[in-house]
Enzyme design. Structure first.
Site, mmCIF file in Angstrom:
data_model
loop_
_atom_site.group_PDB
_atom_site.id
_atom_site.type_symbol
_atom_site.label_atom_id
_atom_site.label_comp_id
_atom_site.label_asym_id
_atom_site.label_seq_id
_atom_site.Cartn_x
_atom_site.Cartn_y
_atom_site.Cartn_z
ATOM 1 N N CYS A 179 20.223 10.660 16.297
ATOM 2 C CA CYS A 179 19.876 12.058 16.087
ATOM 3 C C CYS A 179 19.788 12.807 17.406
ATOM 4 C CB CYS A 179 18.539 12.152 15.359
ATOM 5 S SG CYS A 179 18.326 10.865 14.138
ATOM 6 N N ASN A 200 12.866 2.638 16.786
ATOM 7 C CA ASN A 200 14.318 2.539 16.643
ATOM 8 C C ASN A 200 15.060 2.500 17.973
ATOM 9 O OD1 ASN A 200 13.027 5.210 16.189
ATOM 10 N ND2 ASN A 200 15.096 5.960 16.509
ATOM 11 N N GLY A 240 15.571 7.715 4.361
ATOM 12 C CA GLY A 240 14.329 7.429 5.062
ATOM 13 C C GLY A 240 13.604 8.692 5.491
HETATM 14 C C1 LIG Z 1 17.074 5.824 10.645
HETATM 15 C C2 LIG Z 1 15.631 6.092 10.756
HETATM 16 C C3 LIG Z 1 15.021 7.123 10.036
HETATM 17 C C4 LIG Z 1 15.791 8.044 9.138
HETATM 18 O O1 LIG Z 1 16.314 7.391 8.020
HETATM 19 P P1 LIG Z 1 17.538 8.073 7.222
HETATM 20 O O2 LIG Z 1 17.744 7.224 6.041
HETATM 21 O O3 LIG Z 1 18.698 8.079 8.156
HETATM 22 O O4 LIG Z 1 17.083 9.457 6.889
HETATM 23 C C5 LIG Z 1 13.664 7.307 10.184
HETATM 24 N N1 LIG Z 1 12.933 6.505 10.986
HETATM 25 C C6 LIG Z 1 13.471 5.492 11.676
HETATM 26 C C7 LIG Z 1 12.612 4.629 12.514
HETATM 27 C C8 LIG Z 1 14.843 5.260 11.594
HETATM 28 O O5 LIG Z 1 15.384 4.267 12.301
#
Ligand SMILES: *Cc1c(COP(=O)(O)O)cnc(C)c1O
Length: 406
Positions: free
Chosen positions: A330, A157, A75
């Site tokens: 993170c 998130n 993502g």
């Molecule tokens: C988890 C997440 C990401 C990052 O995605 P990854 O696949 O872990 O790099 C970015 N934005 C939101 C809202 C997320 O929940």
């Protein structure tokens, strides 16, 4: 070992057994599914077919055309490709240098915007309401002739609030500004359709919807201009690198399952989340629910426990076999209060006491009941160590803002 209770599905989800099953043949050389999809021979054509089938499944879930989907490594890469990709192509064509985003985006979007700001782009970070919602009028007001991109997440998130993306999409379209949304927390949970939302770019990630880690996708509406992050011929010049065939197959399978099961699975998760929430509000005092109670993705519940450090709570619950988080994965490791909670105006002491419960498809009623036995005990044990709590109980509260319930 006793089975863990996993309430951290916004950080990542377990792989769905059906997804694993779809991926397994690609680990077994005897199945002869190891060809490079770019190769001309039959072995290459086999994996090419698998990649294109997966692309169709991803496209179907978000109601896009398969040609508008590129596969990425995660993502974060999808977000970065959208933002840097549009910014750099606008620079090449000597268009504007202004980007609009919000103060509650995922770190990857915020860091990307900060980076571009250091390189000379102008970035507007829009505020949100105390419930964590962006006002579309603010977006409208922020747009200037030199605005080249609006990037606003579909759902947050940490607190789960859903943004009025369709309304913002209309505004962007009226003004001819490309619109990106990070839909990583919504794809597979709530209907997320590119035309209904009016977005030009949309990020999603495999491991947030019961697919594998290390694979994501970016939707790029036909006609949207952007530079690639990795240069080369793959993905029609939009993302170089030999395809992660096994991961892509997994993502496709996860999207297919999500399309089939989303409605009932989400309803189930909402029910579990609500009973957990109700139980906590009944059994624990001085607790506050962060974000918008109504306008939320299914599994997310973010609580501020007064007189408690969120980090301490996470560690104690972990010792009891319950996995939760203080906010975004993170940000853990740092004791800095979450930027999202600060943006919605949660006072410092309550932001420090924030704990996110994020439930998913594989949670059960039994787990919710079991955790409701543990959570109040953990909170009172932590509070028994707090002089502030002692003051509160004695009615001589002077040092903290008392939290409001509900
Ligand atoms: C988890 C997440 C990401 C990052 O995605 P990854 O696949 O872990 O790099 C970015 N934005 C939101 C809202 C997320 O929940």
């Amino acid at each position: 070992m006793k089975k863990k209770i996993y309430f951290d599905n916004n950080a990542t989800t377990p792989l769905h057994p059906e997804v694993a099953k779809a991926m397994l043949p690609y680990l077994d050389a005897s199945k002869e599914l190891y060809g490079n999809p770019s190769s001309v021979h039959m072995l290459g054509q086999e994996t090419r077919k698998a990649v294109e089938e997966a692309r169709a499944h991803v496209a179907e879930l978000i109601e896009a055309h398969p040609d508008e989907i590129i596969f990425t490594s995660c993502g974060s890469e999808s977000d970065t490709t959208a933002i840097k990709g549009v910014a750099f192509q606008a620079k090449e064509r000597k268009k504007g240098n202004h980007i609009i985003t919000t103060s509650i985006e995922h770190d990857t979007v915020l860091f990307c915007c900060d980076y571009l700001h250091r390189l000379g782009w102008d970035v507007t970070f829009l505020p949100v309401t105390p419930l964590g919602i962006v006002d579309p009028e603010d977006v409208k007001k922020a747009i200037r002739p030199e605005t080249i991109l609006v990037t606003i997440m579909h759902a947050n998130n940490e607190i789960g609030t859903i943004q009025p993306i369709a309304e913002i999409g209309k505004i962007c379209k009226e003004n001819g500004v490309p619109f990106h949304t990070d839909a990583i927390q919504t794809v597979g949970k709530i209907p997320t359709h590119v035309n209904d939302l009016g977005v030009d770019l949309l990020s999603l990630s495999g491991h947030k919807l019961y697919g594998p880690k290390g694979v994501g996708a970016l939707y790029i509406r036909k006609g949207t201009r952007l530079h690639p992050l990795f240069h080369g011929h793959h993905e029609r010049n939009r993302r170089a690198g030999t395809e992660n065939v096994m991961g892509i197959v997994g993502l496709g399978a996860a999207c297919q399952l999500a399309k089939k099961n989303m409605k009932e699975e989400s309803a189930k998760v909402v029910q579990l989340r609500d009973s957990l929430e109700q139980g906590i509000l009944e059994k624990v005092s001085a607790v506050h629910l962060n974000g918008d109670k109504k306008n939320r993705i299914p599994g997310t519940s973010n609580f501020s426990f007064g007189y408690v450090e969120g980090e301490g709570c996470v560690v104690m619950l972990d010792l009891e076999g319950i996995a939760v988080s203080t906010g975004s994965a993170c940000a853990s490791g740092s004791t800095k209060a979450s930027h999202v909670l600060r943006a919605i105006g949660v006072p410092g002491n309550l932001a420090q006491g924030a704990v996110r419960f994020s439930l998913g498809q594989f949670n059960t009623k039994e787990e919710v009941l079991a955790s409701l036995e543990v959570i109040p005990k953990v909170i009172s044990r932590l509070r028994s160590l707090s002089p502030l709590w002692a003051d509160h109980v004695a009615g001589v509260e002077t040092r903290v803002t008392p939290p409001t319930t509900k």
